[in-house]
Motif scaffolding. Structure first.
Motif, PDB file in Angstrom:
ATOM      1  N   ARG A 116     -28.721   6.404 -26.229  1.00 27.25           N
ATOM      2  CA  ARG A 116     -28.138   7.719 -25.944  1.00 27.25           C
ATOM      3  C   ARG A 116     -29.264   8.738 -26.086  1.00 27.25           C
ATOM      4  N   LEU A 117     -29.586   9.373 -24.971  1.00 29.79           N
ATOM      5  CA  LEU A 117     -30.726  10.289 -24.950  1.00 29.79           C
ATOM      6  C   LEU A 117     -30.454  11.373 -23.926  1.00 29.79           C
ATOM      7  N   GLY A 118     -30.212  12.573 -24.400  1.00 28.16           N
ATOM      8  CA  GLY A 118     -30.013  13.678 -23.471  1.00 28.16           C
ATOM      9  C   GLY A 118     -29.016  14.688 -23.982  1.00 28.16           C
ATOM     10  N   ILE A 119     -28.918  15.782 -23.225  1.00 25.02           N
ATOM     11  CA  ILE A 119     -28.047  16.896 -23.611  1.00 25.02           C
ATOM     12  C   ILE A 119     -26.861  17.061 -22.671  1.00 25.02           C
ATOM     13  N   HIS A 120     -26.873  16.354 -21.549  1.00 26.05           N
ATOM     14  CA  HIS A 120     -25.824  16.529 -20.546  1.00 26.05           C
ATOM     15  C   HIS A 120     -24.643  15.597 -20.824  1.00 26.05           C
ATOM     16  N   PRO A 121     -23.443  16.005 -20.430  1.00 24.45           N
ATOM     17  CA  PRO A 121     -22.268  15.164 -20.679  1.00 24.45           C
ATOM     18  C   PRO A 121     -22.411  13.735 -20.142  1.00 24.45           C
ATOM     19  N   HIS A 122     -23.039  13.577 -18.975  1.00 24.93           N
ATOM     20  CA  HIS A 122     -23.171  12.233 -18.414  1.00 24.93           C
ATOM     21  C   HIS A 122     -24.179  11.377 -19.194  1.00 24.93           C
ATOM     22  N   GLU A 123     -24.883  11.978 -20.159  1.00 26.84           N
ATOM     23  CA  GLU A 123     -25.839  11.234 -20.975  1.00 26.84           C
ATOM     24  C   GLU A 123     -25.245  10.839 -22.340  1.00 26.84           C
ATOM     25  N   ALA A 124     -23.931  11.001 -22.489  1.00 27.93           N
ATOM     26  CA  ALA A 124     -23.278  10.630 -23.745  1.00 27.93           C
ATOM     27  C   ALA A 124     -23.284   9.118 -23.941  1.00 27.93           C
TER      28      ALA A 124
END
Length: 116
Positions: free
Chosen positions: A16-24
């Motif tokens: 899990r890496l990121g700030i966007h909802p699709h990166e959850a």
């Protein structure tokens, strides 16, 4: 003194890496790690006990991937660099992460170099 570069390249991990909802959800991230390692002398006995066993790095990254994840690639590559620098023989480490599936026409990444 003997100096070597230990390389772990094209190591793909789901994290899990990121700030966007699709990166959850975990996504594919490719790591490349280069560790400059110093030994008192070249390995003479051809034994793993004389050198850095890189299994700790692969295992440590898998452990990070099972954790809560990271918002930023910068904090992820810093965490990997910290794993490497935990061994006092590592003088310098370069860590690169690449998100493989964010865009259809490009990969996005981050690289850090840390020196003891």
């Amino acid at each position: 003194m003997a100096e070597y570069t230990i390389i772990l390249d094209r190591f793909d991990v789901a994290i899990r890496l990121g700030i966007h909802p699709h990166e959850a959800e975990p996504q594919r991230v490719r790591l490349s790690v280069e560790m400059t390692v110093s030994y008192p002398a070249p390995p003479a006995a051809d034994s793993i006990s004389e050198v850095l066993d890189y299994d700790f790095l692969r295992d440590g990254v898998h452990q990070l991937a099972r954790g809560a994840g990271f918002a930023l690639q910068e904090t992820f590559v810093d965490a990997v660099a910290e794993l490497c620098l935990a061994d006092p023989r590592v003088r310098q480490v370069k860590v690169r992460s690449m998100k493989l599936d964010v865009y259809p026409d490009a990969q996005v990444g981050c690289e850090v170099i840390r020196t003891r």
